[in-house]
Design an enzyme around this catalytic site. Structure first.
Site, PDB file in Angstrom:
ATOM      1  N   LYS A   1       0.817  -1.195   0.000  1.00  9.67           N
ATOM      2  CA  LYS A   1       0.000   0.000   0.000  1.00  9.67           C
ATOM      3  C   LYS A   1       0.866   1.266   0.000  1.00  9.67           C
ATOM      4  O   LYS A   1       0.385   2.348  -0.321  1.00  9.67           O
ATOM      5  CB  LYS A   1      -0.870   0.046   1.282  1.00  9.67           C
ATOM      6  CG  LYS A   1      -1.656  -1.204   1.555  1.00  9.67           C
ATOM      7  CD  LYS A   1      -2.521  -0.961   2.803  1.00  9.67           C
ATOM      8  CE  LYS A   1      -3.107  -2.243   3.311  1.00  9.67           C
ATOM      9  NZ  LYS A   1      -2.185  -2.959   4.257  1.00  9.67           N
ATOM     10  N   GLY A   2       2.117   1.120   0.400  1.00  9.46           N
ATOM     11  CA  GLY A   2       2.954   2.291   0.659  1.00  9.46           C
ATOM     12  C   GLY A   2       3.074   3.292  -0.472  1.00  9.46           C
ATOM     13  O   GLY A   2       3.191   4.492  -0.240  1.00  9.46           O
TER      14      GLY A   2
ATOM     15  N   GLU B   1       7.430   2.650  -6.481  1.00 11.99           N
ATOM     16  CA  GLU B   1       7.640   2.239  -5.079  1.00 11.99           C
ATOM     17  C   GLU B   1       7.737   3.475  -4.190  1.00 11.99           C
ATOM     18  O   GLU B   1       8.152   4.542  -4.644  1.00 11.99           O
ATOM     19  CB  GLU B   1       8.963   1.457  -4.961  1.00 11.99           C
ATOM     20  CG  GLU B   1       8.828  -0.049  -5.052  1.00 11.99           C
ATOM     21  CD  GLU B   1       8.189  -0.688  -3.821  1.00 11.99           C
ATOM     22  OE1 GLU B   1       7.527   0.014  -3.026  1.00 11.99           O
ATOM     23  OE2 GLU B   1       8.332  -1.908  -3.663  1.00 11.99           O
ATOM     24  N   ASP B   2       7.383   3.301  -2.932  1.00  8.11           N
ATOM     25  CA  ASP B   2       7.607   4.397  -1.985  1.00  8.11           C
ATOM     26  C   ASP B   2       9.033   4.359  -1.451  1.00  8.11           C
ATOM     27  O   ASP B   2       9.652   5.398  -1.270  1.00  8.11           O
ATOM     28  CB  ASP B   2       6.593   4.361  -0.829  1.00  8.11           C
ATOM     29  CG  ASP B   2       6.522   3.006  -0.162  1.00  8.11           C
ATOM     30  OD1 ASP B   2       6.744   1.986  -0.839  1.00  8.11           O
ATOM     31  OD2 ASP B   2       6.248   2.948   1.052  1.00  8.11           O
TER      32      ASP B   2
ATOM     33  N   ASP C   1      14.415  -0.459   0.409  1.00  8.50           N
ATOM     34  CA  ASP C   1      15.095  -0.603   1.698  1.00  8.50           C
ATOM     35  C   ASP C   1      16.084  -1.768   1.554  1.00  8.50           C
ATOM     36  O   ASP C   1      17.166  -1.599   0.989  1.00  8.50           O
ATOM     37  CB  ASP C   1      13.995  -0.876   2.731  1.00  8.50           C
ATOM     38  CG  ASP C   1      14.440  -0.715   4.157  1.00  8.50           C
ATOM     39  OD1 ASP C   1      15.567  -1.112   4.476  1.00  8.50           O
ATOM     40  OD2 ASP C   1      13.683  -0.204   4.982  1.00  8.50           O
TER      41      ASP C   1
ATOM     42  N   LYS D   1      17.010   3.937   0.596  1.00 11.22           N
ATOM     43  CA  LYS D   1      17.837   3.816   1.804  1.00 11.22           C
ATOM     44  C   LYS D   1      18.984   2.864   1.476  1.00 11.22           C
ATOM     45  O   LYS D   1      18.941   1.687   1.839  1.00 11.22           O
ATOM     46  CB  LYS D   1      16.997   3.172   2.921  1.00 11.22           C
ATOM     47  CG  LYS D   1      16.448   4.103   3.967  1.00 11.22           C
ATOM     48  CD  LYS D   1      15.865   3.270   5.110  1.00 11.22           C
ATOM     49  CE  LYS D   1      15.034   4.103   6.043  1.00 11.22           C
ATOM     50  NZ  LYS D   1      14.398   3.284   7.098  1.00 11.22           N
TER      51      LYS D   1
ATOM     52  N   PHE E   1      13.778   5.673  11.002  1.00  9.09           N
ATOM     53  CA  PHE E   1      12.434   5.106  10.863  1.00  9.09           C
ATOM     54  C   PHE E   1      11.459   6.206  10.498  1.00  9.09           C
ATOM     55  O   PHE E   1      11.133   7.065  11.303  1.00  9.09           O
ATOM     56  CB  PHE E   1      11.980   4.390  12.141  1.00  9.09           C
ATOM     57  CG  PHE E   1      10.864   3.444  11.841  1.00  9.09           C
ATOM     58  CD1 PHE E   1       9.551   3.892  11.767  1.00  9.09           C
ATOM     59  CD2 PHE E   1      11.132   2.113  11.567  1.00  9.09           C
ATOM     60  CE1 PHE E   1       8.525   3.036  11.423  1.00  9.09           C
ATOM     61  CE2 PHE E   1      10.109   1.253  11.230  1.00  9.09           C
ATOM     62  CZ  PHE E   1       8.797   1.709  11.160  1.00  9.09           C
TER      63      PHE E   1
ATOM     64  N   ASP F   1       3.994   3.596   6.522  1.00 12.89           N
ATOM     65  CA  ASP F   1       3.307   3.333   7.788  1.00 12.89           C
ATOM     66  C   ASP F   1       4.221   2.774   8.863  1.00 12.89           C
ATOM     67  O   ASP F   1       5.346   2.333   8.591  1.00 12.89           O
ATOM     68  CB  ASP F   1       2.196   2.311   7.569  1.00 12.89           C
ATOM     69  CG  ASP F   1       2.746   0.883   7.409  1.00 12.89           C
ATOM     70  OD1 ASP F   1       3.699   0.684   6.624  1.00 12.89           O
ATOM     71  OD2 ASP F   1       2.252  -0.031   8.100  1.00 12.89           O
TER      72      ASP F   1
ATOM     73  N   ARG G   1      -0.022   6.707   7.434  1.00 12.01           N
ATOM     74  CA  ARG G   1       0.107   6.771   5.967  1.00 12.01           C
ATOM     75  C   ARG G   1      -0.425   8.081   5.406  1.00 12.01           C
ATOM     76  O   ARG G   1       0.026   8.536   4.359  1.00 12.01           O
ATOM     77  CB  ARG G   1      -0.653   5.602   5.319  1.00 12.01           C
ATOM     78  CG  ARG G   1      -0.042   4.227   5.568  1.00 12.01           C
ATOM     79  CD  ARG G   1      -0.646   3.232   4.592  1.00 12.01           C
ATOM     80  NE  ARG G   1      -0.476   1.848   4.984  1.00 12.01           N
ATOM     81  CZ  ARG G   1       0.565   1.085   4.672  1.00 12.01           C
ATOM     82  NH1 ARG G   1       1.561   1.590   3.983  1.00 12.01           N
ATOM     83  NH2 ARG G   1       0.616  -0.176   5.052  1.00 12.01           N
TER      84      ARG G   1
HETATM   85  C1  PRP Z   1       7.422  -1.543   2.144  1.00 10.00           C
HETATM   86  C2  PRP Z   1       7.550  -0.582   0.976  1.00 10.00           C
HETATM   87  C3  PRP Z   1       8.281  -1.378  -0.068  1.00 10.00           C
HETATM   88  C4  PRP Z   1       9.079  -2.368   0.730  1.00 10.00           C
HETATM   89  C5  PRP Z   1      10.522  -1.951   0.739  1.00 10.00           C
HETATM   90  O1  PRP Z   1       6.278  -2.305   1.967  1.00 10.00           O
HETATM   91  O2  PRP Z   1       6.299  -0.142   0.535  1.00 10.00           O
HETATM   92  O3  PRP Z   1       7.393  -2.062  -0.923  1.00 10.00           O
HETATM   93  O4  PRP Z   1       8.585  -2.351   2.071  1.00 10.00           O
HETATM   94  O5  PRP Z   1      11.268  -2.768   1.599  1.00 10.00           O
HETATM   95  P1  PRP Z   1      12.368  -3.775   1.099  1.00 10.00           P
HETATM   96  O6  PRP Z   1      13.237  -3.051   0.128  1.00 10.00           O
HETATM   97  O7  PRP Z   1      13.086  -4.109   2.392  1.00 10.00           O
HETATM   98  O8  PRP Z   1      11.699  -4.968   0.516  1.00 10.00           O
HETATM   99  P2  PRP Z   1       5.598  -3.163   3.136  1.00 10.00           P
HETATM  100  O9  PRP Z   1       5.952  -4.585   2.974  1.00 10.00           O
HETATM  101  O10 PRP Z   1       5.894  -2.540   4.466  1.00 10.00           O
HETATM  102  O11 PRP Z   1       4.058  -3.011   2.801  1.00 10.00           O
HETATM  103  P3  PRP Z   1       3.204  -1.662   2.630  1.00 10.00           P
HETATM  104  O12 PRP Z   1       3.608  -1.053   1.309  1.00 10.00           O
HETATM  105  O13 PRP Z   1       1.798  -2.118   2.638  1.00 10.00           O
HETATM  106  O14 PRP Z   1       3.524  -0.737   3.789  1.00 10.00           O
END
Ligand code: PRP
Length: 185
Positions: A48-49, A104-105, A108, A136, A157, A164, A170
């Site tokens: 959802k991010g 993507e948001d 990481d 990041k 963080f 979120d 969000r």
């Molecule tokens: C978050 C974000 C990315 C992902 C990045 O999603 O939206 O899709 O993590 O992290 P990574 O590079 O370590 O894989 P999350 O799984 O938290 O779901 P969300 O988008 O619903 O918050």
């Protein structure tokens, strides 16, 4: 104008205005990239991010695009990525032979992006472009990079503008650093 800062936020890292300026630049970069595209690219929001960034980015673009959505989740209710992203909801339509724009948001660890790239590449997308709001690099576990990142950030963080903690924050219009006390309870 920013709303009053949420009391769980230690400081604002990126204001609405700073985000909007970078969204405009990303949209211009994409318009240039897709200038000679015969068919509208399929823009995919990784839910959802990315949904807040996705809506702003696409509305700042001149290029006609189609929209699709995929839910990938790796965090659950913790602040640490599990490293095993799960496809919770798949795309509505095939991507074979199409230009795909993945939005993507945040990148990481890189596990989610790798999973999406492998999956969509395997489905025969013609081209694959990744735009992320945040990067990041210090947290990377997989050697992968977005084609365009709006902001490279430190390992703090952060929440807001789609991001979120335990499904909260969000809808904050800015990106803020969450107080330690909130997730160390
Ligand atoms: C978050 C974000 C990315 C992902 C990045 O999603 O939206 O899709 O993590 O992290 P990574 O590079 O370590 O894989 P999350 O799984 O938290 O779901 P969300 O988008 O619903 O918050």
């Amino acid at each position: 104008m920013n709303k009053t800062m949420n009391s769980d936020i230690e400081r604002i890292m990126l204001t609405e205005e700073e985000i909007a300026a970078e969204v405009k630049k990303a949209a211009a970069w994409l318009d240039e990239r897709y200038r000679d595209c015969a068919e509208p690219p399929i823009a995919i929001s990784v839910l959802k991010g990315s949904v807040v960034f996705f809506c702003d980015l696409l509305r700042a673009m001149d290029t006609p695009v189609q929209m699709d959505f995929m839910t990938v989740s790796s965090y659950g209710h913790t602040s640490e990525s599990s490293g095993i992203p799960k496809i919770v909801m798949d795309l509505a339509a095939p991507v074979a032979g199409r230009d795909v724009l993945l939005v993507e948001d945040i990148v990481d660890s890189g596990h989610s992006l790798k999973k999406m790239k492998d999956l969509l590449g395997g489905r025969g997308a013609k081209s694959f472009t990744v735009v992320t709001l945040l990067d990041k690099p210090a947290r990377r576990q997989v050697d992968i990079k977005a084609d365009y990142s709006c902001f490279e950030i430190e390992n703090e963080f952060i929440v807001g503008y789609g991001l979120d903690y335990a499904q909260r924050y969000r809808n904050l219009p800015y990106i803020g650093v969450l107080k330690h006390s909130v997730y160390e309870k």
